[in-house]
Design an enzyme around this catalytic site. Structure first.
Site, PDB file in Angstrom:
ATOM      1  N   SER A   1      33.034  28.303  -6.657  1.00  0.00           N
ATOM      2  CA  SER A   1      33.758  27.161  -7.571  1.00  0.00           C
ATOM      3  C   SER A   1      35.171  27.749  -7.431  1.00  0.00           C
ATOM      4  CB  SER A   1      32.967  28.174  -9.193  1.00  0.00           C
ATOM      5  OG  SER A   1      33.311  28.811  -9.677  1.00  0.00           O
TER       6      SER A   1
ATOM      7  N   HIS B   1      29.185  49.859   1.908  1.00  0.00           N
ATOM      8  CA  HIS B   1      28.492  48.716   0.771  1.00  0.00           C
ATOM      9  C   HIS B   1      27.972  47.768   1.383  1.00  0.00           C
ATOM     10  CE1 HIS B   1      32.819  50.012  -0.082  1.00  0.00           C
ATOM     11  NE2 HIS B   1      32.127  50.161  -1.303  1.00  0.00           N
TER      12      HIS B   1
ATOM     13  N   ARG C   1      23.895  33.468  -6.273  1.00  0.00           N
ATOM     14  CA  ARG C   1      23.954  31.888  -5.413  1.00  0.00           C
ATOM     15  C   ARG C   1      23.885  32.460  -4.092  1.00  0.00           C
ATOM     16  NH1 ARG C   1      28.901  29.107  -7.672  1.00  0.00           N
ATOM     17  NH2 ARG C   1      27.949  29.704  -9.078  1.00  0.00           N
TER      18      ARG C   1
ATOM     19  N   ARG D   1      24.553  22.029 -11.909  1.00  0.00           N
ATOM     20  CA  ARG D   1      25.521  22.889 -10.658  1.00  0.00           C
ATOM     21  C   ARG D   1      25.016  23.165  -9.528  1.00  0.00           C
ATOM     22  NH1 ARG D   1      29.037  27.285 -12.632  1.00  0.00           N
ATOM     23  NH2 ARG D   1      30.210  26.359 -14.743  1.00  0.00           N
TER      24      ARG D   1
ATOM     25  N   ASP E   1      35.070  23.539 -13.180  1.00  0.00           N
ATOM     26  CA  ASP E   1      35.958  23.585 -14.536  1.00  0.00           C
ATOM     27  C   ASP E   1      37.050  23.041 -13.970  1.00  0.00           C
ATOM     28  OD1 ASP E   1      35.854  26.711 -13.368  1.00  0.00           O
ATOM     29  OD2 ASP E   1      37.610  25.739 -14.977  1.00  0.00           O
TER      30      ASP E   1
ATOM     31  N   ARG F   1      33.692  31.187   2.843  1.00  0.00           N
ATOM     32  CA  ARG F   1      33.607  31.226   1.021  1.00  0.00           C
ATOM     33  C   ARG F   1      33.064  30.356   0.935  1.00  0.00           C
ATOM     34  NH1 ARG F   1      34.075  32.528  -3.962  1.00  0.00           N
ATOM     35  NH2 ARG F   1      35.569  31.375  -4.813  1.00  0.00           N
ATOM     36  N   ILE F   2      31.703  30.081  -0.209  1.00  0.00           N
ATOM     37  CA  ILE F   2      31.592  29.571  -0.811  1.00  0.00           C
ATOM     38  C   ILE F   2      30.810  29.379  -2.423  1.00  0.00           C
ATOM     39  CG2 ILE F   2      30.334  27.711   1.141  1.00  0.00           C
ATOM     40  CD1 ILE F   2      27.701  29.473   0.481  1.00  0.00           C
TER      41      ILE F   2
ATOM     42  N   GLY G   1      31.038  34.408  -4.198  1.00  0.00           N
ATOM     43  CA  GLY G   1      30.771  35.403  -4.491  1.00  0.00           C
ATOM     44  C   GLY G   1      29.841  36.032  -5.682  1.00  0.00           C
TER      45      GLY G   1
ATOM     46  N   GLU H   1      39.810  34.227  -4.594  1.00  0.00           N
ATOM     47  CA  GLU H   1      39.211  35.413  -3.341  1.00  0.00           C
ATOM     48  C   GLU H   1      40.094  34.856  -2.034  1.00  0.00           C
ATOM     49  OE1 GLU H   1      36.569  33.817  -5.534  1.00  0.00           O
ATOM     50  OE2 GLU H   1      36.088  36.013  -6.519  1.00  0.00           O
TER      51      GLU H   1
ATOM     52  N   ARG I   1      24.499  48.152  -4.055  1.00  0.00           N
ATOM     53  CA  ARG I   1      24.973  47.698  -5.635  1.00  0.00           C
ATOM     54  C   ARG I   1      24.344  46.245  -6.232  1.00  0.00           C
ATOM     55  NH1 ARG I   1      30.198  50.228  -6.584  1.00  0.00           N
ATOM     56  NH2 ARG I   1      29.970  52.157  -5.024  1.00  0.00           N
TER      57      ARG I   1
HETATM   58  N1  ADE Z   1      36.928  29.696 -10.443  1.00  0.00           N
HETATM   59  C1  ADE Z   1      36.032  28.789 -11.042  1.00  0.00           C
HETATM   60  N2  ADE Z   1      36.627  28.338 -11.926  1.00  0.00           N
HETATM   61  C2  ADE Z   1      37.707  28.966 -12.070  1.00  0.00           C
HETATM   62  C3  ADE Z   1      38.806  29.266 -12.387  1.00  0.00           C
HETATM   63  N3  ADE Z   1      39.258  28.595 -13.861  1.00  0.00           N
HETATM   64  N4  ADE Z   1      39.935  30.219 -13.150  1.00  0.00           N
HETATM   65  C4  ADE Z   1      39.889  31.560 -11.272  1.00  0.00           C
HETATM   66  N5  ADE Z   1      38.594  31.147 -10.704  1.00  0.00           N
HETATM   67  C5  ADE Z   1      37.312  29.823 -11.475  1.00  0.00           C
END
Ligand code: ADE
Length: 234
Positions: free
Chosen positions: A90, A4, A24, A217, A204, A87-88, A20, A181, A43
């Site tokens: 959200s 990969h 980004r 962001r 969020d 890991r970076i 992820g 992750e 990929r």
């Molecule tokens: N990554 C960012 N927000 C998330 C959420 N609400 N649930 C799972 N992964 C996320």
């Protein structure tokens, strides 16, 4: 080259940041690295290698979810000898005091299942971060004045969750945020004696329903990338 990752053996640095989102990865490489070169596009999972303050760094997309991250982290560790993997990404905030744009440095990552769960059978293994990286990230975040929380997160298999009872127990037990992750990354790093950490930006919030506006962001994610880089080379 691996199944990969198309990079040649010397094209991957020993320090790898793993967002992820492959776009980004490109944005972070173009914004923070000098001489960033595209080293993988198999990929569309873009990877770049360049330098930060003279240190060689690869920024390689992991894809979403633990099965995808597991592929890239396994190949980076086993075939490219990556030593430090951060890991970076959200996450969704899960505590009232955790706000949108805040950074979470994940000390532990709980899961229900991960690609590695099968090997533990009846044991509830506790995936945890490398302490040196964690402490360095906290120092870097404090020096920048970034509002940062340190503690446990939850690595979920689903973005669209259907278990309010589970969320309730996690909130009750102090879980700071949810992503998809880190638990597998921590488990693989432990297995192969490498250093791992997850530095996350709250995009969020599960309780308030707030979400980071698209235009905000970049700046928020930029803080997280710099914290990760400072921690990696502290
Ligand atoms: N990554 C960012 N927000 C998330 C959420 N609400 N649930 C799972 N992964 C996320």
């Amino acid at each position: 080259m691996t199944v990969h990752i198309g990079a040649k053996p010397d094209q991957i640095a020993q320090t790898v940041l793993m967002p992820g989102d492959p776009y980004r990865a490109r944005w972070a490489a173009e914004t923070f690295l000098e001489g960033a070169e595209l080293v993988n596009e198999v990929r569309g999972m873009l990877g770049f290698t360049g330098t930060w303050k003279g240190n060689r760094v690869t920024i390689q997309g992991s894809g979403m979810g633990m099965p995808s991250l597991s592929i890239y982290a396994n190949e980076l560790i086993r075939d490219y000898d990556a030593q430090t993997l951060i890991r970076i990404g959200s996450c969704g905030g899960m505590q009232p005091h955790v706000g949108i744009r805040d950074v979470i440095v994940a000390m532990t990552a709980s899961t229900i299942t991960s690609p590695s769960s099968g090997i533990f059978r009846e044991m509830n293994y506790a995936p945890c971060a490398d302490y040196g990286l964690l402490a360095a990230a906290v120092r870097a975040a404090e020096a920048r004045g970034t509002k940062t929380h340190v503690g446990g997160i939850y690595s979920s298999d689903v973005f669209y969750a259907e278990r309010p009872d589970l969320d309730e127990q996690m909130v009750r037990h102090g879980i700071l945020g949810v992503e998809m992750e880190a638990a597998e990354l921590y488990t693989l790093a432990a297995r192969h004696k490498r250093r791992a950490l997850a530095v996350l930006t709250v995009s969020d919030h599960l309780q308030t329903g707030e979400a980071l506006p698209a235009e905000d962001r970049e700046k928020s994610f930029g803080d997280m990338v710099e914290i990760a880089l400072e921690a990696a080379f502290a």
